[in-house]
Write a protein that holds these residues in place. Structure first.
Motif, PDB file in Angstrom:
ATOM      1  N   GLN A   1       0.628  14.799   9.767  1.00 59.13           N
ATOM      2  CA  GLN A   1       1.641  14.209   8.882  1.00 59.13           C
ATOM      3  C   GLN A   1       2.047  12.815   9.329  1.00 59.13           C
ATOM      4  N   GLY A   2       1.388  12.288  10.380  1.00 56.87           N
ATOM      5  CA  GLY A   2       1.722  10.949  10.841  1.00 56.87           C
ATOM      6  C   GLY A   2       2.929  10.963  11.759  1.00 56.87           C
ATOM      7  N   LEU A   3       3.313   9.776  12.220  1.00 53.68           N
ATOM      8  CA  LEU A   3       4.387   9.720  13.223  1.00 53.68           C
ATOM      9  C   LEU A   3       5.744  10.107  12.650  1.00 53.68           C
ATOM     10  N   LEU A   4       6.096   9.532  11.495  1.00 48.46           N
ATOM     11  CA  LEU A   4       7.415   9.812  10.925  1.00 48.46           C
ATOM     12  C   LEU A   4       7.338  10.712   9.691  1.00 48.46           C
ATOM     13  N   GLY A   5       6.169  11.206   9.366  1.00 45.69           N
ATOM     14  CA  GLY A   5       6.014  11.973   8.132  1.00 45.69           C
ATOM     15  C   GLY A   5       6.582  13.368   8.265  1.00 45.69           C
ATOM     16  N   GLU A   6       6.874  13.952   7.102  1.00 44.04           N
ATOM     17  CA  GLU A   6       7.325  15.332   7.107  1.00 44.04           C
ATOM     18  C   GLU A   6       6.157  16.218   6.740  1.00 44.04           C
ATOM     19  N   LYS A   7       6.165  17.428   7.235  1.00 42.49           N
ATOM     20  CA  LYS A   7       5.122  18.396   6.869  1.00 42.49           C
ATOM     21  C   LYS A   7       5.242  18.707   5.391  1.00 42.49           C
ATOM     22  N   GLU A   8       4.091  18.830   4.711  1.00 45.45           N
ATOM     23  CA  GLU A   8       4.142  19.147   3.278  1.00 45.45           C
ATOM     24  C   GLU A   8       4.290  20.643   3.077  1.00 45.45           C
TER      25      GLU A   8
ATOM     26  N   TYR B   1       9.593   3.154   6.324  1.00 44.03           N
ATOM     27  CA  TYR B   1       9.897   2.735   7.690  1.00 44.03           C
ATOM     28  C   TYR B   1       8.785   3.175   8.627  1.00 44.03           C
ATOM     29  N   GLY B   2       8.195   4.323   8.308  1.00 51.21           N
ATOM     30  CA  GLY B   2       7.053   4.797   9.075  1.00 51.21           C
ATOM     31  C   GLY B   2       5.919   3.784   9.023  1.00 51.21           C
ATOM     32  N   THR B   3       5.727   3.176   7.840  1.00 50.48           N
ATOM     33  CA  THR B   3       4.653   2.193   7.702  1.00 50.48           C
ATOM     34  C   THR B   3       4.887   1.016   8.635  1.00 50.48           C
ATOM     35  N   ILE B   4       6.167   0.587   8.752  1.00 53.66           N
ATOM     36  CA  ILE B   4       6.474  -0.529   9.646  1.00 53.66           C
ATOM     37  C   ILE B   4       6.213  -0.127  11.100  1.00 53.66           C
ATOM     38  N   LEU B   5       6.633   1.087  11.453  1.00 55.51           N
ATOM     39  CA  LEU B   5       6.373   1.593  12.799  1.00 55.51           C
ATOM     40  C   LEU B   5       4.868   1.686  13.048  1.00 55.51           C
TER      41      LEU B   5
ATOM     42  N   GLY C   1       3.007   7.946   8.507  1.00 58.55           N
ATOM     43  CA  GLY C   1       3.347   9.145   7.767  1.00 58.55           C
ATOM     44  C   GLY C   1       3.424   8.933   6.274  1.00 58.55           C
ATOM     45  N   ALA C   2       2.710   7.978   5.759  1.00 53.43           N
ATOM     46  CA  ALA C   2       2.424   7.795   4.327  1.00 53.43           C
ATOM     47  C   ALA C   2       3.641   7.832   3.405  1.00 53.43           C
TER      48      ALA C   2
ATOM     49  N   ILE D   1       0.848  -1.200   0.000  1.00 52.45           N
ATOM     50  CA  ILE D   1       0.000   0.000   0.000  1.00 52.45           C
ATOM     51  C   ILE D   1       0.878   1.242   0.000  1.00 52.45           C
ATOM     52  N   SER D   2       1.904   1.216   0.823  1.00 56.09           N
ATOM     53  CA  SER D   2       2.794   2.367   0.925  1.00 56.09           C
ATOM     54  C   SER D   2       3.476   2.630  -0.418  1.00 56.09           C
ATOM     55  N   MET D   3       3.901   1.550  -1.093  1.00 60.47           N
ATOM     56  CA  MET D   3       4.609   1.745  -2.360  1.00 60.47           C
ATOM     57  C   MET D   3       3.687   2.241  -3.463  1.00 60.47           C
ATOM     58  N   THR D   4       2.491   1.668  -3.577  1.00 62.73           N
ATOM     59  CA  THR D   4       1.571   2.187  -4.600  1.00 62.73           C
ATOM     60  C   THR D   4       1.170   3.617  -4.263  1.00 62.73           C
ATOM     61  N   TYR D   5       1.051   3.897  -2.981  1.00 61.45           N
ATOM     62  CA  TYR D   5       0.655   5.244  -2.565  1.00 61.45           C
ATOM     63  C   TYR D   5       1.708   6.268  -2.982  1.00 61.45           C
ATOM     64  N   ASN D   6       2.974   5.907  -2.835  1.00 60.23           N
ATOM     65  CA  ASN D   6       4.032   6.880  -3.110  1.00 60.23           C
ATOM     66  C   ASN D   6       4.481   6.904  -4.561  1.00 60.23           C
ATOM     67  N   ILE D   7       4.350   5.794  -5.257  1.00 65.39           N
ATOM     68  CA  ILE D   7       4.855   5.764  -6.626  1.00 65.39           C
ATOM     69  C   ILE D   7       3.719   5.903  -7.636  1.00 65.39           C
ATOM     70  N   LEU D   8       2.620   5.186  -7.436  1.00 69.71           N
ATOM     71  CA  LEU D   8       1.469   5.352  -8.336  1.00 69.71           C
ATOM     72  C   LEU D   8       0.521   6.430  -7.827  1.00 69.71           C
ATOM     73  N   ARG D   9       0.707   6.844  -6.612  1.00 69.55           N
ATOM     74  CA  ARG D   9      -0.001   7.982  -6.027  1.00 69.55           C
ATOM     75  C   ARG D   9      -1.494   7.802  -5.876  1.00 69.55           C
TER      76      ARG D   9
END
Lengths: 244, 317, 298
Positions: free
Chosen positions: C291-298, C249-253, C244-245, C22-30
């Motif tokens: 932005q989630g636990l490990l995410g960065e602010k956009e 590593y955030g996904t694993i956490l 943090g989408a 899910i994380s990979m499709t979310y970030n690469i296929l958006r």
């Protein structure tokens, strides 16, 4: 007669096919030159470079490189034609390290990686000690070095730059321009788009001035620097902008 | 003859629940671009709210058995669904659109779990029964009762349709479409994008809750089995097929797709023996999935295209 | 007290394996892939098919109630699942991408696929629960009061190996770098000569392969049902958002937080509300930390 390395012929292009921004632009870049495209905001300078790079669709005209037609090339194939392109913004992979950025530059010539990396580090010695840092953590000037360095890793014959001095202090802009001279000296032809007309023309061989999607003036850099028409094009456009 | 008429009336009553829900979704998705994957959740909230407000007392529940007049149940349904939408929307509408989709999906599932497990409120898997049907008992005939209920449904749909048409033609509706097309530009114009999206989301969800209440009180029985994710999917197919961004298209899509669905049930039921009930249901869902995929690929604008709406103010000037 | 931590880590491992896709499709296929649950399901059923084709049961490895036959089946099922996912991408998502369809259209297509997938599995394999093999799990007391089935150790071990392999792939290989590059800036990636189509293929293959591992191990631990993957969808999404989408590593956490939350809910006697509680935790985190636990602010 010498054939141009890059020949743009009568190109019409834009974000939307029914609303072209470029209305028939022609331009030549010869091997070993630095050519600068100038013009006021909205003249279509970036559009031109994006159209050459296949990021925008060309509705009329042609682009050839070394005699090969690359009109409407798929952007990811551009590097195989040995054309590298450095966009104006977001031109480094900010989350990747400097070394990873350079490695991505040599995606299609991995066997030359060591050799090209040496060449890039000779041009930009600062990058050596920054290698492990994420590119996004660097200063504006350092990022520009990474961007140009990454582009050079592919061993291009033509390097296209979109406003390399944008967002930099005049002093840093000077540094970038003097680095471009050294890039030219190692045998890379350069086509760049610039707002900073005076500084860019000083290092250029020739220049083109665009306005409203058309070429208005062209000539060798020295003559453009002294040409009153060039100043007028800028002033004219600026005063119109000021009124609106 | 009367049997046919009765079947048709029954079909139309059900179609009106779907059409009304689709109308609610059209405000969210068609006009505002909000992807609500928890339609069934808001529908269920409405059904359960009205059941608690209007239903008879049960020996094993904490509250309920209030036996209130049905309009109070319907209004209560809209209020609770609207509040649920307000909470979810408040948290997620500021974020990327995917987060709203995921969160509404979560609402849909959570509501089902509450319906299933919170037995002292919802009676769990046993469901809530003997809910009073509005307008029943006026005549001796069940058919006349159903016709009266259909008229009530049509009147509610008509009122919501009229209100929505007015809303989307108002300056508010114009901003709504502007937001859908270009959020950044609308924000730059000083529009409070967040508040307007939230309003659209809450109103749309309240209408879904109303439709849920209408179904619950008509059948007289609700249980968690009535509120499965397939419902959300059906409503989306209805809107896409009908033409999102067009209120008439939404109503039409509800009717057409519900017609196809019911018809396919008859056909597959006639072809396959009753022992293949599970398989028959699966075949239908695969078919409706194919319809959606083909619609997305080949006719994304639906049966009725979105109308170019000129708001009244603009026409006057 | 410690028992729920142990249980939580096992379920976190399975959630994380599924959520990486899910994380990979979310970030690469958006787009948020609502069909990821069915990829787990299909992977688990392919594994079942292969287990019965090999016909050697699922074997044992010391105290662990599965061995090489199951592991080999999983590997082949990874390939089979990847092929299915690539064909679906080619038929449905690729045309939508080429048309530059809105992200929401992709989500809706995935939502439809999810329903179709579940029902196709029901049609082909039947709706009744199935099992790879019959076995009686023997719990071992690892700490006073904390009992774990050896299989749980094996599951955690497989997950750790998978994450380590993923980490090496993303950081040490050219394709891994290309995937990170596309995830950050697709346009610059193309300018750089990265063939985004190849990156997309690898995205599906990795996501589907890890999902197959998750599905098969989950099925081994519980049972095969057509809804098994769909029931994992909300925890997987919650892990993605919590972490943090934008960050693998955030996904694993995030999965760890979700797994532990679920285990606490179960230990409090709220098993029926497990998914709903997960969802509440996700909403509360989003409220305070969008932005989630490990995410960065956009």
């Amino acid at each position: 007669m010498v054939e141009p390395m890059l020949a743009v012929r009568d190109v019409e292009a834009g974000y939307n096919p029914s609303l072209p921004i470029l209305h028939g632009i022609s331009l030549d870049v010869f091997e070993g030159e630095i050519v600068t495209v100038l013009g006021p905001n909205g003249a279509g300078k970036s559009t031109l470079i994006k159209a050459i790079a296949g990021l925008l669709s060309i509705s009329r005209g042609s682009v050839t490189i070394g005699g090969r037609d690359i009109t409407g090339v798929e952007t990811h194939q551009l590097i195989r034609e040995r054309v590298a392109y450095v966009p104006q913004t977001e031109n480094v992979f900010a989350k990747l390290s400097v070394e990873e950025n350079l490695a991505l530059g040599a995606l299609h010539n991995p066997d030359q990686f060591a050799e090209q990396r040496r060449r890039v580090l000779d041009l930009f010695p600062d990058l050596e000690r920054l290698g492990h840092l994420a590119a996004g953590k660097l200063s504006g000037g350092q990022r520009q070095m990474v961007a140009v360095g990454r582009a050079l890793m592919a061993d291009p014959t033509l390097l296209m730059l979109d406003e390399p001095s944008a967002g930099l202090s005049p002093k840093l802009a000077q540094v970038v321009f003097s680095q471009l001279i050294r890039v030219k000296q190692v045998g890379v032809t350069i086509l760049m788009v610039e707002q900073n007309a005076r500084a860019a023309l000083k290092i250029s061989d020739r220049g083109y001035v665009l306005a409203e999607g058309q070429e208005k003036v062209q000539g060798d850099a020295r003559s453009l620097l002294d040409n009153p028409e060039v100043g007028e094009l800028y002033l004219g456009a600026n005063s119109r902008l000021a009124r609106s | 003859m009367e049997a046919y008429l009765s079947t048709i009336i029954f079909f139309l009553i059900f179609a009106s629940f779907y059409s009304l829900t689709t109308l609610g979704l059209n405000l969210q998705w068609g006009f505002t671009g909000l992807f609500n994957v928890g339609i069934v959740g808001f529908y269920a909230i409405g059904a359960y709210t009205s059941a608690i407000l209007t239903g008879p007392p049960y020996p094993d529940t904490l509250i309920g058995g209030l036996g209130l007049w049905f309009p109070i149940g319907f209004i209560g349904a809209m209020v609770t669904s609207g509040i649920a939408a307000l909470i979810v929307g408040f948290i997620t509408l500021r974020l990327r659109e995917d987060f709203l989709a995921i969160s509404t999906f979560g609402i849909g599932l959570s509501i089902q779990l509450v319906a299933l497990n919170f037995e002292s409120l919802t009676r769990g898997p046993n469901g809530m029964y003997s809910l009073p049907r509005p307008l029943s008992g006026i005549s001796e005939s069940n058919l006349v009762d159903n016709i009266l209920y259909l008229i009530l449904c049509l009147a509610i749909i008509g009122a919501v349709y009229w209100a929505f048409e007015r809303m989307v033609r108002s300056p508010w509706g114009r901003v709504l479409r502007a937001i859908r097309e270009d959020e950044t530009a609308s924000a730059a114009l000083g529009k409070n994008v967040f508040a307007i999206r939230l309003q659209s989301f809450v109103v749309g969800s309240a209408v879904m809750g109303l439709a849920g209440a209408m179904q619950g009180n008509f059948i007289g029985f609700i249980s968690p089995q009535d509120f499965l994710p397939i419902f959300t999917f059906q409503v989306f197919v209805m809107l896409i097929v009908g033409g999102s961004g067009n209120n008439m298209g939404a109503l039409l899509g509800g009717l057409v797709v519900w017609g196809l669905w019911s018809f396919s049930e008859q056909v597959i039921g006639a072809v396959l023996p009753a022992t293949f009930n599970t398989e028959a249901g699966a075949v239908r869902i695969v078919l409706i999935g194919l319809i959606l995929a083909l619609a997305l690929l080949y006719r994304p604008e639906g049966i009725l295209r979105e109308k170019r709406i000129v708001s009244r103010e603009a026409r006057l000037s | 007290m410690m028992q729920f931590v142990a249980d939580g880590i096992v379920s976190a491992a399975l959630i994380a394996l599924g959520a990486i896709g899910i994380s990979m499709t979310y970030n690469i296929l958006r787009f948020a892939n609502f069909a990821q649950g069915e990829i787990l399901t299909i992977g688990a059923y392919f594994t079942l098919l292969l287990v019965s084709l090999i016909g050697a049961g699922i074997g044992t490895l010391g105290p662990v109630a599965f061995g090489w036959p199951l592991l080999v089946s999983i590997v082949f099922a990874m390939a089979a699942t990847s092929v299915v996912v690539l064909v679906v991408d080619w038929l449905l998502f690729r045309p939508l991408r080429n048309r530059k369809a809105a992200r929401i259209t992709l989500i809706m297509a995935a939502f439809g696929l999810s329903l179709m997938g579940r029902n196709l599995v029901t049609l082909i394999a039947g709706g009744e629960p199935q099992y790879y093999a019959f076995f009686i799990p023997k719990a071992i007391e690892i700490l006073p009061g904390v009992r774990l089935v050896p299989d749980d150790f094996a599951i955690i071990g497989i997950a750790i190996i998978a994450f380590a392999a993923l980490f090496l792939f993303m950081n040490r290989t050219s394709m891994g770098r290309q995937m990170r590059a596309v995830s950050e800036n697709p346009t610059l990636a193309r300018i750089n000569g990265i063939d985004v189509r190849a990156v997309i293929r690898w995205t599906w293959i990795i996501g589907a392969s890890l999902a197959t591992v998750a599905g098969a191990l989950l099925a081994h631990n519980t049972q095969l049902r057509p809804e098994m993957g769909f029931d994992m969808l909300l925890p997987m999404f919650a892990a993605l958002i919590l972490g943090g989408a934008s960050n693998l590593y955030g996904t694993i956490l995030g999965a760890l937080v979700i797994g532990l939350t679920e285990a606490i809910a179960v230990s409090l006697g709220l098993a029926g509300y497990r998914a709903a509680i997960t969802f509440m935790v996700m909403l509360i985190v989003l409220l305070f930390r969008p932005q989630g636990l490990l995410g960065e602010k956009e």
